[in-house]
Scaffold this motif. Sequence first.
Motif, PDB file in Angstrom:
ATOM      1  N   VAL A   1       0.834  -1.206   0.000  1.00  0.00           N
ATOM      2  CA  VAL A   1       0.000   0.000   0.000  1.00  0.00           C
ATOM      3  C   VAL A   1       0.866   1.252   0.000  1.00  0.00           C
ATOM      4  O   VAL A   1       0.630   2.199  -0.768  1.00  0.00           O
ATOM      5  CB  VAL A   1      -0.953   0.001   1.219  1.00  0.00           C
ATOM      6  N   GLY A   2       1.896   1.265   0.855  1.00  0.00           N
ATOM      7  CA  GLY A   2       2.700   2.463   1.008  1.00  0.00           C
ATOM      8  C   GLY A   2       3.577   2.778  -0.178  1.00  0.00           C
ATOM      9  O   GLY A   2       3.674   3.932  -0.595  1.00  0.00           O
ATOM     10  N   PHE A   3       4.216   1.753  -0.757  1.00  0.00           N
ATOM     11  CA  PHE A   3       5.174   1.993  -1.822  1.00  0.00           C
ATOM     12  C   PHE A   3       4.580   1.841  -3.215  1.00  0.00           C
ATOM     13  O   PHE A   3       5.064   2.447  -4.165  1.00  0.00           O
ATOM     14  CB  PHE A   3       6.370   1.044  -1.674  1.00  0.00           C
ATOM     15  N   TYR A   4       3.552   0.998  -3.372  1.00  0.00           N
ATOM     16  CA  TYR A   4       2.972   0.752  -4.685  1.00  0.00           C
ATOM     17  C   TYR A   4       1.535   1.251  -4.814  1.00  0.00           C
ATOM     18  O   TYR A   4       0.903   1.047  -5.841  1.00  0.00           O
ATOM     19  CB  TYR A   4       3.013  -0.754  -5.004  1.00  0.00           C
ATOM     20  N   GLU A   5       1.007   1.875  -3.737  1.00  0.00           N
ATOM     21  CA  GLU A   5      -0.372   2.368  -3.723  1.00  0.00           C
ATOM     22  C   GLU A   5      -1.356   1.249  -4.083  1.00  0.00           C
ATOM     23  O   GLU A   5      -2.324   1.444  -4.807  1.00  0.00           O
ATOM     24  CB  GLU A   5      -0.515   3.562  -4.677  1.00  0.00           C
ATOM     25  N   PHE A   6      -1.075   0.070  -3.574  1.00  0.00           N
ATOM     26  CA  PHE A   6      -1.950  -1.080  -3.768  1.00  0.00           C
ATOM     27  C   PHE A   6      -3.285  -0.835  -3.071  1.00  0.00           C
ATOM     28  O   PHE A   6      -3.326  -0.415  -1.919  1.00  0.00           O
ATOM     29  CB  PHE A   6      -1.281  -2.334  -3.195  1.00  0.00           C
ATOM     30  N   ASP A   7      -4.374  -1.073  -3.785  1.00  0.00           N
ATOM     31  CA  ASP A   7      -5.717  -0.890  -3.240  1.00  0.00           C
ATOM     32  C   ASP A   7      -6.308  -2.263  -2.931  1.00  0.00           C
ATOM     33  O   ASP A   7      -6.693  -2.994  -3.845  1.00  0.00           O
ATOM     34  CB  ASP A   7      -6.603  -0.145  -4.228  1.00  0.00           C
ATOM     35  N   PRO A   8      -6.391  -2.669  -1.654  1.00  0.00           N
ATOM     36  CA  PRO A   8      -6.919  -3.991  -1.303  1.00  0.00           C
ATOM     37  C   PRO A   8      -8.355  -4.212  -1.751  1.00  0.00           C
ATOM     38  O   PRO A   8      -8.808  -5.352  -1.875  1.00  0.00           O
ATOM     39  CB  PRO A   8      -6.816  -4.015   0.235  1.00  0.00           C
ATOM     40  N   ALA A   9      -9.112  -3.119  -2.006  1.00  0.00           N
ATOM     41  CA  ALA A   9     -10.513  -3.267  -2.390  1.00  0.00           C
ATOM     42  C   ALA A   9     -10.676  -3.677  -3.849  1.00  0.00           C
ATOM     43  O   ALA A   9     -11.740  -4.152  -4.247  1.00  0.00           O
ATOM     44  CB  ALA A   9     -11.269  -1.962  -2.128  1.00  0.00           C
ATOM     45  N   LYS A  10      -9.622  -3.484  -4.659  1.00  0.00           N
ATOM     46  CA  LYS A  10      -9.721  -3.834  -6.076  1.00  0.00           C
ATOM     47  C   LYS A  10      -9.461  -5.320  -6.290  1.00  0.00           C
ATOM     48  O   LYS A  10      -8.549  -5.890  -5.704  1.00  0.00           O
ATOM     49  CB  LYS A  10      -8.713  -3.014  -6.894  1.00  0.00           C
TER      50      LYS A  10
ATOM     51  N   THR B   1       2.498 -16.660  -6.679  1.00  0.00           N
ATOM     52  CA  THR B   1       2.832 -16.664  -5.255  1.00  0.00           C
ATOM     53  C   THR B   1       2.680 -15.266  -4.672  1.00  0.00           C
ATOM     54  O   THR B   1       2.160 -15.097  -3.558  1.00  0.00           O
ATOM     55  CB  THR B   1       4.276 -17.159  -5.040  1.00  0.00           C
ATOM     56  N   VAL B   2       3.114 -14.256  -5.427  1.00  0.00           N
ATOM     57  CA  VAL B   2       2.959 -12.871  -4.970  1.00  0.00           C
ATOM     58  C   VAL B   2       1.471 -12.542  -4.820  1.00  0.00           C
ATOM     59  O   VAL B   2       1.052 -11.943  -3.824  1.00  0.00           O
ATOM     60  CB  VAL B   2       3.628 -11.896  -5.955  1.00  0.00           C
ATOM     61  N   ARG B   3       0.669 -12.928  -5.809  1.00  0.00           N
ATOM     62  CA  ARG B   3      -0.775 -12.657  -5.743  1.00  0.00           C
ATOM     63  C   ARG B   3      -1.407 -13.336  -4.534  1.00  0.00           C
ATOM     64  O   ARG B   3      -2.269 -12.763  -3.858  1.00  0.00           O
ATOM     65  CB  ARG B   3      -1.457 -13.147  -7.020  1.00  0.00           C
ATOM     66  N   LYS B   4      -0.967 -14.550  -4.253  1.00  0.00           N
ATOM     67  CA  LYS B   4      -1.531 -15.293  -3.125  1.00  0.00           C
ATOM     68  C   LYS B   4      -1.310 -14.536  -1.814  1.00  0.00           C
ATOM     69  O   LYS B   4      -2.249 -14.347  -1.022  1.00  0.00           O
ATOM     70  CB  LYS B   4      -0.873 -16.674  -3.043  1.00  0.00           C
ATOM     71  N   TRP B   5      -0.058 -14.077  -1.587  1.00  0.00           N
ATOM     72  CA  TRP B   5       0.244 -13.392  -0.329  1.00  0.00           C
ATOM     73  C   TRP B   5      -0.370 -11.998  -0.285  1.00  0.00           C
ATOM     74  O   TRP B   5      -0.789 -11.541   0.781  1.00  0.00           O
ATOM     75  CB  TRP B   5       1.754 -13.330  -0.120  1.00  0.00           C
ATOM     76  N   LEU B   6      -0.459 -11.325  -1.428  1.00  0.00           N
ATOM     77  CA  LEU B   6      -1.151 -10.038  -1.446  1.00  0.00           C
ATOM     78  C   LEU B   6      -2.630 -10.213  -1.105  1.00  0.00           C
ATOM     79  O   LEU B   6      -3.218  -9.408  -0.376  1.00  0.00           O
ATOM     80  CB  LEU B   6      -1.013  -9.381  -2.823  1.00  0.00           C
ATOM     81  N   LYS B   7      -3.224 -11.281  -1.644  1.00  0.00           N
ATOM     82  CA  LYS B   7      -4.635 -11.540  -1.367  1.00  0.00           C
ATOM     83  C   LYS B   7      -4.865 -11.816   0.111  1.00  0.00           C
ATOM     84  O   LYS B   7      -5.814 -11.302   0.722  1.00  0.00           O
ATOM     85  CB  LYS B   7      -5.116 -12.730  -2.205  1.00  0.00           C
ATOM     86  N   GLU B   8      -3.986 -12.626   0.703  1.00  0.00           N
ATOM     87  CA  GLU B   8      -4.131 -12.915   2.136  1.00  0.00           C
ATOM     88  C   GLU B   8      -3.894 -11.660   2.966  1.00  0.00           C
ATOM     89  O   GLU B   8      -4.600 -11.404   3.942  1.00  0.00           O
ATOM     90  CB  GLU B   8      -3.148 -14.019   2.552  1.00  0.00           C
ATOM     91  N   ALA B   9      -2.888 -10.881   2.567  1.00  0.00           N
ATOM     92  CA  ALA B   9      -2.585  -9.659   3.316  1.00  0.00           C
ATOM     93  C   ALA B   9      -3.719  -8.647   3.200  1.00  0.00           C
ATOM     94  O   ALA B   9      -4.019  -7.915   4.151  1.00  0.00           O
ATOM     95  CB  ALA B   9      -1.278  -9.046   2.810  1.00  0.00           C
ATOM     96  N   ALA B  10      -4.374  -8.619   2.026  1.00  0.00           N
ATOM     97  CA  ALA B  10      -5.466  -7.664   1.816  1.00  0.00           C
ATOM     98  C   ALA B  10      -6.640  -7.924   2.749  1.00  0.00           C
ATOM     99  O   ALA B  10      -7.402  -7.011   3.081  1.00  0.00           O
ATOM    100  CB  ALA B  10      -5.929  -7.715   0.361  1.00  0.00           C
ATOM    101  N   GLU B  11      -6.784  -9.172   3.178  1.00  0.00           N
ATOM    102  CA  GLU B  11      -7.913  -9.518   4.043  1.00  0.00           C
ATOM    103  C   GLU B  11      -7.793  -8.901   5.431  1.00  0.00           C
ATOM    104  O   GLU B  11      -8.791  -8.774   6.146  1.00  0.00           O
ATOM    105  CB  GLU B  11      -8.033 -11.043   4.152  1.00  0.00           C
ATOM    106  N   ILE B  12      -6.590  -8.511   5.833  1.00  0.00           N
ATOM    107  CA  ILE B  12      -6.427  -7.913   7.163  1.00  0.00           C
ATOM    108  C   ILE B  12      -6.264  -6.399   7.081  1.00  0.00           C
ATOM    109  O   ILE B  12      -6.066  -5.740   8.095  1.00  0.00           O
ATOM    110  CB  ILE B  12      -5.211  -8.520   7.905  1.00  0.00           C
ATOM    111  N   ALA B  13      -6.324  -5.855   5.838  1.00  0.00           N
ATOM    112  CA  ALA B  13      -6.092  -4.418   5.660  1.00  0.00           C
ATOM    113  C   ALA B  13      -7.399  -3.643   5.736  1.00  0.00           C
ATOM    114  O   ALA B  13      -8.445  -4.134   5.309  1.00  0.00           O
ATOM    115  CB  ALA B  13      -5.426  -4.160   4.314  1.00  0.00           C
ATOM    116  N   PRO B  14      -7.368  -2.428   6.271  1.00  0.00           N
ATOM    117  CA  PRO B  14      -8.546  -1.556   6.241  1.00  0.00           C
ATOM    118  C   PRO B  14      -8.932  -1.262   4.803  1.00  0.00           C
ATOM    119  O   PRO B  14      -8.071  -1.152   3.938  1.00  0.00           O
ATOM    120  CB  PRO B  14      -8.079  -0.288   6.957  1.00  0.00           C
ATOM    121  N   ARG B  15     -10.223  -1.141   4.537  1.00  0.00           N
ATOM    122  CA  ARG B  15     -10.697  -0.913   3.178  1.00  0.00           C
ATOM    123  C   ARG B  15     -10.632   0.563   2.800  1.00  0.00           C
ATOM    124  O   ARG B  15     -11.618   1.212   2.502  1.00  0.00           O
ATOM    125  CB  ARG B  15     -12.139  -1.430   3.022  1.00  0.00           C
TER     126      ARG B  15
END
Length: 255
Positions: free
Chosen positions: A186-195, A219-233
């Motif tokens: 989120v901080g470095f790539y402006e990843f949006d967990p809601a997308k 593998t990257v997508r898998k961990w991003l997906k799991e990490a997104a589940e604990i992130a604020p929307r």
Amino acid sequence: MPHPPKELYTLADASERWGVPTDIIEDYLRSGKLQASVHLPRKMMHKYTRQPSECSFSDEVDVFDVDSCDPYSYMPQQGVFNLCYENVNWDEAGKATLEKGGLYLSRPDDEEKCYYGFDEDFVLSRDKVYISISELTRFEREYGTTPRTEQQGCPEKVVKVSQDANPELHPKEKESLLKIVIAMAVGFYEFDPAKKKSPIANKITDLVYDLGLSIDVDTVRKWLKEAAEIAPRKKHKMTPELLSDFGIPPHAKDD
């Protein structure tokens, strides 16, 4: 009388044969240590051969095109082809589109050194990528790799490889790592967990390869997906203060 060995191994087969993750097998394929193959049904294809070039730098590059004078330059082809694996981009479903006219394929032991391209887009599944038994045995001879079936005298070695390939994390440790992953994404790539779809996994994968390391984009997508589940929307920006906490100059994010 024993059966002859199978001729074509999937990535999962090769992973099991050597006791390593499929990520490692894919790294061997992308780096050219292993040659990937595909077995295709009867398809119309163009044959691309080396052509003279009018460019001033023609001696430094190979120019391939269809020879219109060659009656065999466009005809049905089928069977086993070498696959230029480094040119293949997989999506989240494990599919890749081999675009019309792309130089993705060549014939094993082809003295002409030609490439073949489809006359229409072709969708390839990752589980339809193979490695021939001759290629596996060549790799084993060159790098001193021993198939697991021949490691009868040291079973503890096989078990250790399997355990190291799938380490179990304590739930608290895993949660902490996921927090680090989502914070950096989120901080470095402006990843949006809601997308649901994001190019960030590909960017992180490219960065890993730039560092001389390897990882599969899935593998990257898998961990991003799991990490997104604990992130604020909601979206967050990495402030200069937070960058400083990581020991990174504030301008580094924009470099």
